[in-house]
Design a protein around this motif. Structure first.
Motif, PDB file in Angstrom:
ATOM      1  N   ARG A  59       0.828  -1.206   0.000  1.00 40.68           N
ATOM      2  CA  ARG A  59       0.000   0.000   0.000  1.00 40.68           C
ATOM      3  C   ARG A  59       0.859   1.251   0.000  1.00 40.68           C
ATOM      4  NH1 ARG A  59      -5.171  -1.103   0.676  1.00 40.68           N
ATOM      5  NH2 ARG A  59      -5.275   0.580  -0.839  1.00 40.68           N
ATOM      6  N   THR A  60       0.378   2.250  -0.734  1.00 45.97           N
ATOM      7  CA  THR A  60       1.126   3.499  -0.861  1.00 45.97           C
ATOM      8  C   THR A  60       1.224   4.215   0.488  1.00 45.97           C
ATOM      9  OG1 THR A  60       0.294   3.627  -3.105  1.00 45.97           O
ATOM     10  CG2 THR A  60       1.203   5.651  -2.195  1.00 45.97           C
ATOM     11  N   ARG A  61       0.116   4.201   1.255  1.00 47.60           N
ATOM     12  CA  ARG A  61       0.106   4.900   2.544  1.00 47.60           C
ATOM     13  C   ARG A  61      -0.046   3.899   3.686  1.00 47.60           C
ATOM     14  NH1 ARG A  61      -2.309   9.929   2.201  1.00 47.60           N
ATOM     15  NH2 ARG A  61      -1.579  10.171   4.332  1.00 47.60           N
ATOM     16  N   PRO A  62       0.628   4.165   4.823  1.00 45.17           N
ATOM     17  CA  PRO A  62       0.440   3.248   5.963  1.00 45.17           C
ATOM     18  C   PRO A  62      -0.971   3.398   6.528  1.00 45.17           C
ATOM     19  CG  PRO A  62       1.748   5.151   6.628  1.00 45.17           C
ATOM     20  CD  PRO A  62       1.513   5.293   5.147  1.00 45.17           C
ATOM     21  N   GLY A  63      -1.375   2.411   7.304  1.00 44.53           N
ATOM     22  CA  GLY A  63      -2.679   2.531   7.962  1.00 44.53           C
ATOM     23  C   GLY A  63      -3.827   2.076   7.079  1.00 44.53           C
ATOM     24  N   THR A  64      -3.539   1.652   5.840  1.00 37.29           N
ATOM     25  CA  THR A  64      -4.607   1.114   4.988  1.00 37.29           C
ATOM     26  C   THR A  64      -4.491  -0.411   5.016  1.00 37.29           C
ATOM     27  OG1 THR A  64      -3.147   1.516   3.111  1.00 37.29           O
ATOM     28  CG2 THR A  64      -4.926   3.091   3.433  1.00 37.29           C
ATOM     29  N   PHE A  65      -5.534  -1.071   4.562  1.00 41.76           N
ATOM     30  CA  PHE A  65      -5.611  -2.537   4.597  1.00 41.76           C
ATOM     31  C   PHE A  65      -4.404  -3.156   3.882  1.00 41.76           C
ATOM     32  CE2 PHE A  65      -7.175  -6.413   2.366  1.00 41.76           C
ATOM     33  CZ  PHE A  65      -7.361  -7.188   3.500  1.00 41.76           C
ATOM     34  N   SER A  66      -3.639  -3.984   4.592  1.00 42.84           N
ATOM     35  CA  SER A  66      -2.429  -4.502   3.942  1.00 42.84           C
ATOM     36  C   SER A  66      -2.487  -6.016   3.722  1.00 42.84           C
ATOM     37  CB  SER A  66      -1.194  -4.096   4.736  1.00 42.84           C
ATOM     38  OG  SER A  66      -1.347  -4.527   6.062  1.00 42.84           O
ATOM     39  N   GLY A  67      -3.695  -6.532   3.639  1.00 40.26           N
ATOM     40  CA  GLY A  67      -3.841  -7.954   3.299  1.00 40.26           C
ATOM     41  C   GLY A  67      -3.954  -8.797   4.558  1.00 40.26           C
ATOM     42  N   VAL A  68      -4.524 -10.011   4.399  1.00 39.66           N
ATOM     43  CA  VAL A  68      -4.736 -10.838   5.588  1.00 39.66           C
ATOM     44  C   VAL A  68      -3.567 -11.790   5.840  1.00 39.66           C
ATOM     45  CG1 VAL A  68      -7.254 -10.687   5.431  1.00 39.66           C
ATOM     46  CG2 VAL A  68      -6.061 -12.599   4.361  1.00 39.66           C
ATOM     47  N   GLY A  69      -2.635 -11.887   4.849  1.00 38.83           N
ATOM     48  CA  GLY A  69      -1.448 -12.713   5.061  1.00 38.83           C
ATOM     49  C   GLY A  69      -1.690 -14.198   4.849  1.00 38.83           C
ATOM     50  N   VAL A  70      -0.803 -14.998   5.450  1.00 36.09           N
ATOM     51  CA  VAL A  70      -0.729 -16.446   5.176  1.00 36.09           C
ATOM     52  C   VAL A  70      -2.062 -17.165   5.302  1.00 36.09           C
ATOM     53  CG1 VAL A  70       0.343 -18.605   5.958  1.00 36.09           C
ATOM     54  CG2 VAL A  70       1.691 -16.533   5.826  1.00 36.09           C
ATOM     55  N   LYS A  71      -2.925 -16.736   6.207  1.00 36.74           N
ATOM     56  CA  LYS A  71      -4.153 -17.523   6.395  1.00 36.74           C
ATOM     57  C   LYS A  71      -5.017 -17.587   5.132  1.00 36.74           C
ATOM     58  CE  LYS A  71      -7.219 -14.151   8.560  1.00 36.74           C
ATOM     59  NZ  LYS A  71      -7.191 -13.330   9.748  1.00 36.74           N
ATOM     60  N   ALA A  72      -4.852 -16.585   4.237  1.00 36.19           N
ATOM     61  CA  ALA A  72      -5.624 -16.604   2.984  1.00 36.19           C
ATOM     62  C   ALA A  72      -5.141 -17.721   2.049  1.00 36.19           C
ATOM     63  CB  ALA A  72      -5.527 -15.256   2.291  1.00 36.19           C
ATOM     64  N   LEU A  73      -3.914 -18.183   2.250  1.00 31.86           N
ATOM     65  CA  LEU A  73      -3.407 -19.239   1.357  1.00 31.86           C
ATOM     66  C   LEU A  73      -4.241 -20.512   1.510  1.00 31.86           C
ATOM     67  CD1 LEU A  73       0.440 -18.598   1.740  1.00 31.86           C
ATOM     68  CD2 LEU A  73      -1.096 -17.772  -0.062  1.00 31.86           C
ATOM     69  N   LYS A  74      -4.755 -20.719   2.703  1.00 31.71           N
ATOM     70  CA  LYS A  74      -5.629 -21.889   2.938  1.00 31.71           C
ATOM     71  C   LYS A  74      -6.946 -21.727   2.187  1.00 31.71           C
ATOM     72  CE  LYS A  74      -4.150 -23.857   7.298  1.00 31.71           C
ATOM     73  NZ  LYS A  74      -3.780 -22.959   8.400  1.00 31.71           N
ATOM     74  N   TRP A  75      -7.447 -20.489   2.154  1.00 26.53           N
ATOM     75  CA  TRP A  75      -8.698 -20.240   1.408  1.00 26.53           C
ATOM     76  C   TRP A  75      -8.465 -20.545  -0.075  1.00 26.53           C
ATOM     77  CZ3 TRP A  75      -9.175 -14.549   3.544  1.00 26.53           C
ATOM     78  CH2 TRP A  75      -9.254 -14.593   4.948  1.00 26.53           C
ATOM     79  N   LEU A  76      -7.263 -20.159  -0.554  1.00 23.88           N
ATOM     80  CA  LEU A  76      -6.963 -20.399  -1.979  1.00 23.88           C
ATOM     81  C   LEU A  76      -6.824 -21.892  -2.273  1.00 23.88           C
ATOM     82  CD1 LEU A  76      -4.626 -17.345  -2.579  1.00 23.88           C
ATOM     83  CD2 LEU A  76      -6.948 -17.684  -3.446  1.00 23.88           C
ATOM     84  N   GLN A  77      -6.382 -22.653  -1.264  1.00 22.13           N
ATOM     85  CA  GLN A  77      -6.338 -24.117  -1.458  1.00 22.13           C
ATOM     86  C   GLN A  77      -7.751 -24.655  -1.668  1.00 22.13           C
ATOM     87  OE1 GLN A  77      -4.097 -25.465   2.012  1.00 22.13           O
ATOM     88  NE2 GLN A  77      -2.310 -25.799   0.684  1.00 22.13           N
ATOM     89  N   ARG A  78      -8.714 -24.054  -0.994  1.00 20.49           N
ATOM     90  CA  ARG A  78     -10.108 -24.484  -1.205  1.00 20.49           C
ATOM     91  C   ARG A  78     -10.587 -24.114  -2.608  1.00 20.49           C
ATOM     92  NH1 ARG A  78     -14.369 -23.313   3.434  1.00 20.49           N
ATOM     93  NH2 ARG A  78     -15.603 -24.543   1.957  1.00 20.49           N
ATOM     94  N   VAL A  79     -10.121 -22.962  -3.114  1.00 20.39           N
ATOM     95  CA  VAL A  79     -10.473 -22.582  -4.494  1.00 20.39           C
ATOM     96  C   VAL A  79      -9.936 -23.648  -5.456  1.00 20.39           C
ATOM     97  CG1 VAL A  79     -10.103 -20.857  -6.318  1.00 20.39           C
ATOM     98  CG2 VAL A  79     -10.527 -20.112  -3.956  1.00 20.39           C
TER      99      VAL A  79
END
Ligand code: PEP
Ligand code: MN
Length: 373
Positions: A59-79
């Protein structure tokens, strides 16, 4: 021309043989439900080769949503397992690469900010040494074709062969119609330099606005780019990143059904003939010239207002002589005839004077009007 052999997108994995190659999905993975809802919809379209989702967001500016990180990789395994879709994630550091490999992500992509930094690309390439995974390489933020080519060469050099470039436009110095300037002549030149490199267009990041996505996507296909990367979200206005540019499901479906695939001027290798490519480069540069002229005229307007307030004459001979001298001198450095530069500057100057005079007259009328009241 550079001699690097790249396999075509068709051969990347089973089921990748349709044209155009479509990458779609949210800017960011936000929740398990959001990811699965999008996968469920995209699967039904039958158009999608690769599901995208940002997990770590630059993200260009701090304090904005910077992603949920590793836990999303499990969601992608379900995809992958429930919808039989291949998935791609942005990686910006060796740690990201390691996590993606651990979770069996199918394709990696390197974002514009990371490609802008050769140190980061070097680190990523070391993490990818000997790893057989396809990698998408976005263009750097600035229109520096050597930097883009350098990133491709660095990744290729460690043994990664399935590579595609992604054209996502270039940061403008001023606000332009689109969020990022397409500068189509640059991806065209990249294809001229590296003949068999697949180039995919990302109309979402170029346009910055959902309603501009279709025209950019069509332009990319007219230029025979190999595919499209498009951001899709069930409810774009609620998206945690890039909300203005993501397409909702209806918009994505209507885009897929209206895109026109042209084949007439394409040679047997899938490229436009050279004259067409050169024309496309000229077209792109002409549009940029017009954007620049418009910026110049905007400033002329401001000068008109300033001159009115300070009672300065519109035409100042000394200033005009200096403009002519410095512009023809600069033109000479770039092998442009002084007489040509003089004609061009005269045209611009005349238009600027016309605008300033109109402003002056307008302001005068208003002033008379106000003083009457
Ligand atoms: C993205 O694809 O969401 C992204 C951050 O893209 P870029 O690196 O092109 O800005
Ligand atoms: Mn995005």
């Amino acid at each position: 021309m550079i001699s690097m052999e790249f396999p075509s997108l068709k051969s990347w994995f089973k089921g990748a043989d349709n044209y155009p190659f479509i990458i779609a999905g949210p800017c960011s993975a936000e929740s398990e439900e959001q990811v699965l809802t999008i996968a469920d919809y995209l699967k039904t379209t039958g158009n999608v080769n690769l599901f995208r989702a940002g997990v770590w967001k630059p993200r260009t500016r701090p304090g904005t949503f910077s992603g949920v990180g590793v836990k999303a990789l499990k969601w992608l395994q379900r995809v992958q397992s429930e919808y039989n879709l291949r998935v791609t994630v942005e990686v910006a550091s060796p740690k990201h690469v390691e996590a993606c490999l651990k979770y069996g992500i199918d394709v990696l992509w390197i974002g514009a900010r990371t490609v802008s930094n050769p140190f980061s690309v070097e680190e990523l390439s070391e993490a990818l040494r000997g790893v057989d995974i396809p990698v998408l390489i976005k263009n750097p933020l600035s229109p520096d074709i050597d930097l883009w080519q350098g990133a491709i060469e660095r990744i290729f050099a460690v043994g990664v062969k399935r590579i595609a470039a992604v054209h996502r436009g270039f940061s403008p110095f001023e606000r332009t119609l689109y969020r990022n300037m397409p500068k189509w002549e640059i991806p065209i030149e990249l294809r001229q330099r590296i003949r068999n490199l697949p180039v995919i267009c990302d109309p979402s990041h170029i346009s910055g606005r959902a309603d501009f996505v279709p025209e950019i996507a069509q332009k990319a296909l007219d230029l025979t780019m190999s595919g499209l990367m498009i951001e899709v979200h069930p409810n774009p206005s609620e998206a945690l990143s890039d909300s203005a540019q993501q397409l909702n499901f209806d918009q994505f479906s209507s885009l897929m059904s209206t895109l026109i695939i042209r084949k007439s001027t394409i040679d047997d290798k899938g490229f436009l003939n050279q004259l067409e490519e050169l024309r496309n480069q000229i077209d792109s540069i002409d549009f940029q010239l017009i954007e620049l002229v418009a910026s110049r005229m905007n400033i002329s307007e401001k000068m008109g207002e300033y001159k009115f307030k300070n009672n300065v004459a519109v035409l100042q001979m000394e200033r005009w002589m200096e403009i002519l001298r410095t512009r023809t001198e600069h033109g000479t450095l770039r092998d442009l005839e002084p007489a040509f530069i003089e004609r061009m500057m005269t045209l611009l100057h005349q238009e600027s004077i016309r605008i300033q005079t109109a402003i002056l007259n307008n302001l005068k009328t208003n002033k008379d009007h106000w003083s009457e009241e």
